[in-house]
Design an enzyme around this catalytic site. Structure first.
Site, PDB file in Angstrom:
ATOM      1  N   LYS A  22       0.832  -1.211   0.000  1.00  0.00           N
ATOM      2  CA  LYS A  22       0.000   0.000   0.000  1.00  0.00           C
ATOM      3  C   LYS A  22       0.870   1.267   0.000  1.00  0.00           C
ATOM      4  CE  LYS A  22      -1.808   1.976   3.978  1.00  0.00           C
ATOM      5  NZ  LYS A  22      -1.567   3.419   4.038  1.00  0.00           N
ATOM      6  N   ASN A  23       1.833   1.328   0.899  1.00  0.00           N
ATOM      7  CA  ASN A  23       2.553   2.590   1.053  1.00  0.00           C
ATOM      8  C   ASN A  23       3.531   2.861  -0.092  1.00  0.00           C
ATOM      9  OD1 ASN A  23       1.023   3.231   3.225  1.00  0.00           O
ATOM     10  ND2 ASN A  23       2.550   2.645   4.761  1.00  0.00           N
ATOM     11  N   CYS A 116      -5.462   8.166   8.485  1.00  0.00           N
ATOM     12  CA  CYS A 116      -5.811   7.679   9.835  1.00  0.00           C
ATOM     13  C   CYS A 116      -5.541   8.745  10.889  1.00  0.00           C
ATOM     14  CB  CYS A 116      -4.977   6.445  10.176  1.00  0.00           C
ATOM     15  SG  CYS A 116      -5.458   4.986   9.257  1.00  0.00           S
ATOM     16  N   ARG A 121       0.049  14.727  12.687  1.00  0.00           N
ATOM     17  CA  ARG A 121       0.513  14.510  11.310  1.00  0.00           C
ATOM     18  C   ARG A 121       0.680  15.798  10.486  1.00  0.00           C
ATOM     19  NH1 ARG A 121      -2.121   9.083   8.848  1.00  0.00           N
ATOM     20  NH2 ARG A 121      -0.016   8.837   8.045  1.00  0.00           N
ATOM     21  N   ASP A 304       3.734   0.684  11.987  1.00  0.00           N
ATOM     22  CA  ASP A 304       2.469   0.117  11.485  1.00  0.00           C
ATOM     23  C   ASP A 304       2.246  -1.312  11.984  1.00  0.00           C
ATOM     24  OD1 ASP A 304       2.196   2.478  10.151  1.00  0.00           O
ATOM     25  OD2 ASP A 304       2.935   1.712   8.243  1.00  0.00           O
ATOM     26  N   ARG A 396      -8.920  -0.124   3.452  1.00  0.00           N
ATOM     27  CA  ARG A 396      -8.009   0.827   2.806  1.00  0.00           C
ATOM     28  C   ARG A 396      -6.636   0.201   2.597  1.00  0.00           C
ATOM     29  NH1 ARG A 396      -6.863   5.155   6.243  1.00  0.00           N
ATOM     30  NH2 ARG A 396      -5.141   5.187   4.796  1.00  0.00           N
TER      31      ARG A 396
HETATM   32  N1  EPU Z   1       6.099  14.559  10.589  1.00  0.00           N
HETATM   33  C1  EPU Z   1       6.182  15.906  10.869  1.00  0.00           C
HETATM   34  N2  EPU Z   1       6.205  16.784   9.818  1.00  0.00           N
HETATM   35  C2  EPU Z   1       6.166  16.372   8.525  1.00  0.00           C
HETATM   36  C3  EPU Z   1       6.083  14.987   8.243  1.00  0.00           C
HETATM   37  C4  EPU Z   1       6.058  14.106   9.296  1.00  0.00           C
HETATM   38  O1  EPU Z   1       6.223  16.308  12.035  1.00  0.00           O
HETATM   39  O2  EPU Z   1       6.208  17.219   7.634  1.00  0.00           O
HETATM   40  C5  EPU Z   1       6.046  13.594  11.695  1.00  0.00           C
HETATM   41  C6  EPU Z   1       4.686  12.857  11.711  1.00  0.00           C
HETATM   42  O3  EPU Z   1       3.706  13.601  12.394  1.00  0.00           O
HETATM   43  C7  EPU Z   1       5.043  11.565  12.401  1.00  0.00           C
HETATM   44  C8  EPU Z   1       6.459  11.303  11.912  1.00  0.00           C
HETATM   45  O4  EPU Z   1       6.983  12.559  11.474  1.00  0.00           O
HETATM   46  O5  EPU Z   1       5.040  11.758  13.784  1.00  0.00           O
HETATM   47  C9  EPU Z   1       6.572  10.279  10.804  1.00  0.00           C
HETATM   48  O6  EPU Z   1       5.827  10.657   9.702  1.00  0.00           O
HETATM   49  P1  EPU Z   1       6.144  10.192   8.206  1.00  0.00           P
HETATM   50  O7  EPU Z   1       6.137  11.412   7.370  1.00  0.00           O
HETATM   51  O8  EPU Z   1       7.343   9.306   8.179  1.00  0.00           O
HETATM   52  O9  EPU Z   1       4.865   9.320   7.898  1.00  0.00           O
HETATM   53  P2  EPU Z   1       3.869   9.465   6.699  1.00  0.00           P
HETATM   54  O10 EPU Z   1       4.634   9.662   5.441  1.00  0.00           O
HETATM   55  O11 EPU Z   1       2.778  10.413   7.039  1.00  0.00           O
HETATM   56  C10 EPU Z   1       3.959   6.936   6.062  1.00  0.00           C
HETATM   57  C11 EPU Z   1       2.917   5.870   5.946  1.00  0.00           C
HETATM   58  C12 EPU Z   1       2.414   5.504   7.321  1.00  0.00           C
HETATM   59  C13 EPU Z   1       3.595   5.022   8.152  1.00  0.00           C
HETATM   60  C14 EPU Z   1       4.705   6.081   8.178  1.00  0.00           C
HETATM   61  C15 EPU Z   1       5.943   5.637   8.904  1.00  0.00           C
HETATM   62  C16 EPU Z   1       1.908   6.406   3.821  1.00  0.00           C
HETATM   63  C17 EPU Z   1       0.740   6.928   3.085  1.00  0.00           C
HETATM   64  N3  EPU Z   1       1.819   6.384   5.152  1.00  0.00           N
HETATM   65  O12 EPU Z   1       3.270   8.018   6.689  1.00  0.00           O
HETATM   66  O13 EPU Z   1       1.507   4.440   7.132  1.00  0.00           O
HETATM   67  O14 EPU Z   1       3.163   4.799   9.476  1.00  0.00           O
HETATM   68  O15 EPU Z   1       5.048   6.454   6.836  1.00  0.00           O
HETATM   69  O16 EPU Z   1       6.479   4.493   8.322  1.00  0.00           O
HETATM   70  O17 EPU Z   1       2.898   5.983   3.230  1.00  0.00           O
HETATM   71  C18 EPU Z   1      -0.227   3.019   7.753  1.00  0.00           C
HETATM   72  O18 EPU Z   1       0.009   2.395   6.708  1.00  0.00           O
HETATM   73  O19 EPU Z   1      -0.997   2.582   8.661  1.00  0.00           O
HETATM   74  C19 EPU Z   1       0.422   4.295   7.962  1.00  0.00           C
HETATM   75  C20 EPU Z   1       0.022   5.172   8.880  1.00  0.00           C
END
Ligand code: EPU
Length: 417
Positions: A22-23, A116, A121, A304, A396
Site C-alpha cells: 500500500k505505502n 488515519c 501529522r 504500522d 483501505r
Molecule cells: N512529521 C512531521 N512533519 C512532517 C512529516 C512528518 O512532524 O512534515 C512527523 C509525523 O507527524 C510523524 C512522523 O513525522 O510523527 C513520521 O511521519 P512520516 O512522514 O514518516 O509518515 P507518513 O509519510 O505520514 C507513512 C505511511 C504511514 C507510516 C509512516 C511511517 C503512507 C501513506 N503512510 O506516513 O503508514 O506509518 O510512513 O512508516 O505511506 C499506515 O500504513 O498505517 C500508515 C500510517
C-alpha cells in the site's frame, strides 16, 4: 455499514500470499503523472486507497486500465487541475500530488489530505522542502497553493526522517534545475521502490534507501515500468497471526530483510518459523516469552506493526512493554483489547501488557487501519464471536483480507447492516 464477524480460536493452515505494498503504490500512482507518456505498475493491490488515487488521476485527465494487478496509466494528456476536498480527504497519500503536480507544472492546488487519525501529522517538512526548491506556498481555507517560476535544486535537511516528506521532495525535485540533496532522508523500502520507478522513467536519483539522497534534475521523464514491492506490513500482520494460530501456515512472497525487526522479536518470544527465500512457514508455540517492543524508523520495528504486535503480547507469560515513538496516538485499539479481557495499562505512548490473558469475543471498533488489523487478530484468537465495526479503515490497506483468512481456515465474514 460493513462489519466483520469473527468466530475465534481456529488453527490456520495453508498459504497466504502477500500483495503489493500500500505505502508504495500510493506514491507510485502520483509519481506516474511526471511521465509525459505512460507508466505500467505490476503487483498493484486492489485496496480502496488505490481506487481513490485512480479517481484523482482520471480527474487530471489521465487514463487508467487496471486489471489482474497490472495498472497502465496513460499520462500523455495530463492536465493541471485543483484536487478537490472530497478526493484529497479520502487518504493521506493524496499529498503526493503536491510534489508531483509542482514538479510537472510548477503549480498545484490541493485540499488538505485525510488518513488515519493517529496523531497530529503535520506536513511542515514537505512544505519547507518545496520552499527550498523555490516554491511559494499559501493556504486558502483548507487548500494549499504551490507556485514556482522555476524549481531549483537545493540542499534539504529533514528534522525527522519522514517517509512522506522524502518522497514528496523527490517528486518535486526530479525535474528541477540542478541537483537536490535530501539529508536525514527516510530509508524505508518504499522510498527505494519510488526512486526505482522514477529512474526507470529517466530520472537521476542515487542513494535511495540511505539517509542521503541525491537527485540530479532532468528535463523530461518518459514511460516507465515497476513492480510494486510486497507489502511488509501486510506480511508482518499475517506473520503475527501465524505466530498465534499457525499450523504450518505459509506466508509467501515476502522480502525477509523488510521484516527483520519483527522476525527477530518473534524469535525472542519463542515462535517457531522456517524462513526460506521469500516464504515463511510458521507454527504457533505453546507459550510465548514476554518482550519489549519499541517502534522506530526503518530498519527498526515498524510503527504500522506495533498495534498488531500488541495483541500477540497479551498472550505472552509475563510483562511486555510496547512503546510507540513515531505517532502520538497509536493506542486507539487498547480500550477494545481491554474490553476483550486483556490486562494493559497505557501511559501516554507506552503500553504495559501483562499476560497471558484469554480474550473473549466482543463488539469492537477499527479506530484506524492498523488498529483494525489488531482487532481482527484479537477476534481470531478470542473465544466466541467478535464484531468489528468501521471496517472501511481496514479495507483501505489489506487486500482481500476476509478471503485470505477464510482460505486458511478462519471463521470470518463481512456483513452489511
Ligand atoms: N512529521 C512531521 N512533519 C512532517 C512529516 C512528518 O512532524 O512534515 C512527523 C509525523 O507527524 C510523524 C512522523 O513525522 O510523527 C513520521 O511521519 P512520516 O512522514 O514518516 O509518515 P507518513 O509519510 O505520514 C507513512 C505511511 C504511514 C507510516 C509512516 C511511517 C503512507 C501513506 N503512510 O506516513 O503508514 O506509518 O510512513 O512508516 O505511506 C499506515 O500504513 O498505517 C500508515 C500510517
Amino acid at each position: 455499514m460493513k462489519k466483520l464477524i469473527i468466530n475465534g480460536q481456529h488453527e490456520l493452515t495453508g498459504e497466504i500470499k502477500i500483495s503489493g505494498a500500500k505505502n508504495s503504490v500510493v506514491a507510485l500512482i502520483p509519481a506516474a503523472i511526471l511521465s509525459d507518456d505512460n507508466v505500467t505498475l505490476y503487483n498493484v493491490p486492489n485496496i480502496s486507497d488505490t481506487l481513490a488515487l485512480i479517481d484523482i488521476i482520471k480527474l487530471l485527465n489521465g487514463k487508467v486500465e487496471y486489471e489482474n494487478e497490472t495498472m497502465k496509466i496513460d499520462t500523455s494528456q495530463i492536465e493541471n487541475k485543483v484536487v478537490p476536498e472530497n478526493l484529497s480527504k479520502k487518504l493521506r497519500a493524496s499529498y503526493y500530488f503536491m510534489g508531483a503536480l509542482l514538479g510537472k507544472f510548477h503549480y498545484a492546488e490541493i485540499y488538505f489530505p485525510g488518513g488515519c487519525n493517529i496523531g497530529s501529522r503535520p506536513i511542515d517538512f514537505h512544505i519547507n522542502g518545496f520552499k527550498k526548491l523555490g516554491a511559494e506556498v499559501t493556504i486558502e481555507g483548507n487548500k494549499y497553493i504551490f507556485k514556482a517560476n522555476k524549481l531549483k535544486g537545493a540542499r534539504i535537511y529533514l528534522d525527522f526522517a519522514s517517509v512522506g516528506a522524502t518522497i514528496n521532495i523527490m517528486l518535486a525535485a526530479v525535474k528541477a534545475e540542478g541537483t537536490t540533496y535530501i539529508s536525514n532522508a527516510a530509508k524505508e523500502p518504499e522510498i527505494v521502490n519510488i526512486a526505482s520507478l522514477l529512474n526507470n522513467m529517466g530520472a537521476k536519483i542515487s542513494g535511495a534507501g540511505t539517509s542521503e539522497i541525491k537527485i540530479e534534475g532532468v528535463n523530461h521523464l518518459h514511460s516507465g515500468v515497476i513492480d510494486v514491492i510486497p507489502d511488509r506490513i501486510e506480511a508482518g500482520t499475517y506473520t503475527i497471526i501465524g505466530a498465534l494460530l499457525g499450523k504450518n501456515l505459509k506466508i509467501s512472497g515476502i522480502i525477509e530483510e523488510h521484516i527483520d525487526a519483527l522476525l527477530s522479536k518473534l524469535k525472542e518470544m519463542g515462535v517457531d518459523m522456517i524462513i526460506d527465500d521469500n516464504d515463511i512457514i510458521i507454527n504457533h508455540p505453546k507459550e510465548y516469552k514476554p518482550i519489549n517492543v519499541k517502534t522506530l524508523v526503518f530498519p527498526g520495528f515498524a510503527t504500522d506493526l506495533g498495534q498488531p504486535m500488541s495483541v500477540l503480547l497479551t498472550q505472552a507469560d509475563g510483562m511486555s512493554i510496547f512503546e510507540e515513538t513515531i505517532y502520538e496516538n497509536r493506542m486507539g485499539h487498547i480500550k477494545y483489547l481491554q474490553k476483550m479481557g486483556a490486562n494493559i495499562r497505557v501511559n501516554d505512548r507506552t503500553a504495559i501488557i501483562i499476560g497471558k490473558t484469554p480474550l473473549k469475543g466482543e463488539e469492537v471498533v477499527a479506530t484506524d487501519l492498523r488498529a483494525g488489523a489488531a482487532m481482527v487478530i484479537a477476534g481470531l484468537i478470542a473465544k466466541g464471536t467478535t464484531t468489528v465495526n468501521e471496517i472501511d479503515h481496514i479495507l483501505r490497506g489489506y487486500e482481500n483480507i476476509v478471503e485470505k483468512l477464510q482460505n486458511v481456515g478462519a471463521d470470518i465474514k463481512t456483513i452489511e447492516e
